[in-house]
Write an enzyme that holds these catalytic residues in place. Structure first.
Site, PDB file in Angstrom:
ATOM      1  N   PHE A  99      80.225  28.067  65.219  1.00  0.00           N
ATOM      2  CA  PHE A  99      79.735  26.766  65.148  1.00  0.00           C
ATOM      3  C   PHE A  99      80.383  25.721  64.333  1.00  0.00           C
ATOM      4  O   PHE A  99      81.243  26.240  63.618  1.00  0.00           O
ATOM      5  CB  PHE A  99      78.113  26.888  64.939  1.00  0.00           C
ATOM      6  N   THR A 100      80.083  24.657  64.397  1.00  0.00           N
ATOM      7  CA  THR A 100      80.720  23.441  63.864  1.00  0.00           C
ATOM      8  C   THR A 100      80.364  23.701  62.204  1.00  0.00           C
ATOM      9  O   THR A 100      79.264  23.918  61.993  1.00  0.00           O
ATOM     10  CB  THR A 100      80.249  22.030  64.052  1.00  0.00           C
ATOM     11  N   PHE A 106      80.034  27.806  56.779  1.00  0.00           N
ATOM     12  CA  PHE A 106      80.199  28.022  58.264  1.00  0.00           C
ATOM     13  C   PHE A 106      79.119  29.007  58.844  1.00  0.00           C
ATOM     14  O   PHE A 106      78.363  29.480  58.031  1.00  0.00           O
ATOM     15  CB  PHE A 106      81.514  29.019  58.213  1.00  0.00           C
ATOM     16  N   ALA A 107      79.048  28.760  60.277  1.00  0.00           N
ATOM     17  CA  ALA A 107      78.039  29.642  60.858  1.00  0.00           C
ATOM     18  C   ALA A 107      78.477  30.098  61.979  1.00  0.00           C
ATOM     19  O   ALA A 107      79.284  29.670  62.728  1.00  0.00           O
ATOM     20  CB  ALA A 107      76.973  29.014  61.355  1.00  0.00           C
ATOM     21  N   ASP A 206      64.247  18.497  54.091  1.00  0.00           N
ATOM     22  CA  ASP A 206      65.215  18.121  55.117  1.00  0.00           C
ATOM     23  C   ASP A 206      64.598  18.524  56.586  1.00  0.00           C
ATOM     24  O   ASP A 206      65.212  19.209  57.137  1.00  0.00           O
ATOM     25  CB  ASP A 206      66.659  18.923  54.802  1.00  0.00           C
TER      26      ASP A 206
END
Length: 393
Positions: A99-100, A106-107, A206
């Site tokens: 993923f982005t 990171f993911a 959030d």
């Protein structure tokens, strides 16, 4: 609709709502693209199949997230991503998708090579990743994402998390007009999560549609605890630092005033508005990505709501009162009446009432999650809520 369709929907629109870390020194933040990306199909984002031709460096360059940043910083981030991939593979997981990059690291969508279970792994060196692990280890609630495990590789903390079908941001893009019962079912899950968190002295800070994960309206959870604040005194407001996302942050948080759990109620009110109208954040500036400064955001809230001076915090030392009450002196709207923005939307009366209460300018007048859950609109919903349709069908 498949996974890629939902992601493409939002990349095409160019809507990026970046989260602001409490430590704004990460390379992603200097570039202005700072999304936490941990479930499948997080939005907005890009993904790439994990095959022999996959090139992390080309992936990042093609997305232009390092424009204006020194090349060595970009190279360092690429190296960290590669290091995370090595650590994940050594831990016994097969990487399926990347993923982005997010604010904290990171993911990856992964599969456990022993059990074939599909999971998401977040890997990061920053404090937010460790914070999220600490918070999630102590939490067990059906409306809060469950931590399956953690491991470390060199200096990286890696979180093993369940993989959801999509996030609410993408889900709203695919569905557009949600039935009221689905909206209420999703909102009930969010409020139950907040009630649980606040009772455990945690402020999420959030809450937004990108951080709400969904398999169907009856299977929803709140995630991404990198900005969470704990332990807090839920009965006394204090200044715990600035975090979150400008477009969904409450006025007191934007003004750097002392705050409490009510900041999450405001953000959840924005989420409810988005579900009810199909619009992006009520107070998101037109033509911008939501990363404008706090002062302009507060002014936007006051203007679009028609906030009356009597609706400001009564504390004379409040930054919100001292610096912005002058902007409301021309307001002809009666305090406590429907805000001006309600004239632009035809909302069901019950939804409008809930949204307006949750978006009370003065945090003292926002109901708690417990009070909101006792509203009659939630009492008539089936519990558990059935799966009316598969996501993306």
């Amino acid at each position: 609709m498949n996974d890629v369709d939902a992601t493409d929907t939002f990349v095409g629109q160019g809507k990026f709502r970046g989260a602001i870390s409490t430590s704004p020194s990460h390379i992603m933040q200097t570039c202005g693209f700072i999304q936490q990306m941990f479930p499948v199909e997080m939005s907005p984002g890009i993904e790439s199949e994990d095959d022999p031709n996959y090139d992390v460096n080309m992936d990042i360059q093609s997305f232009n997230i390092f424009d204006g940043v020194h090349e060595t910083e970009a190279e360092a981030s690429v190296a960290l991503c590669a290091e995370a991939r090595v650590g994940i593979n050594k831990a016994g997981f097969v990487i399926l998708k990347t993923f982005t990059p997010g604010a904290e690291g990171f993911a990856f969508a992964c599969m456990d090579s022993k059990t074939c279970e599909h999971v998401v792994i977040k890997a990061g060196q920053r404090q937010g990743t460790a914070t999220e692990a600490t918070v999630l280890r102590a939490l067990t609630h059906p409306s809060v994402v469950q931590l399956k495990g953690t491991f470390t590789y060199n200096k990286m903390t890696c979180l093993i998390l369940p993989r959801y079908r999509t996030d609410l941001y993408c889900y709203l893009a695919a569905k557009r007009n949600l039935p009221i019962c689905d909206i209420l079912a999703i909102q009930r899950s969010v409020l139950r999560a907040l009630q649980y968190l606040h009772n455990n002295s945690i402020i999420h800070r959030d809450i937004k549609s990108e951080n709400i994960f969904i398999n169907h309206p009856g299977d929803v959870c709140v995630g991404d605890f990198g900005a969470a604040c704990f332990p807090v005194d839920i009965n006394a407001n204090r200044y715990y630092g600035w975090a979150g996302t400008i477009a969904t942050n409450s006025p007191e948080l934007l003004a750097r005033d002392p705050y409490g759990p009510a900041v999450d109620i405001w953000s959840a009110g924005i989420v409810l508005f988005e579900m009810a109208t199909g619009q992006n954040s009520l107070f998101e500036r037109d033509g911008l990505d939501g990363n404008c400064d706090s002062e302009r955001q507060i002014k936007l809230i006051i203007r679009r709501s028609g906030t009356h001076p009597n609706e400001f915090p009564i504390n004379p030392t409040s930054n919100l009162r001292r610096q912005y009450i002058g902007l409301a002196k021309r307001s002809s709207r009666k305090p406590g009446s429907r805000p001006l923005w309600t004239n632009l939307y035809e909302l069901p009366i019950d939804l409008e009432y809930l949204i307006c209460k949750m978006l009370s300018f003065d945090a003292r007048h926002r109901p708690s999650a417990e009070v909101l859950l006792n509203h009659s609109v939630f009492q008539t919903l089936p519990d558990p809520y059935p799966n009316p349709m598969e996501v993306g069908d």
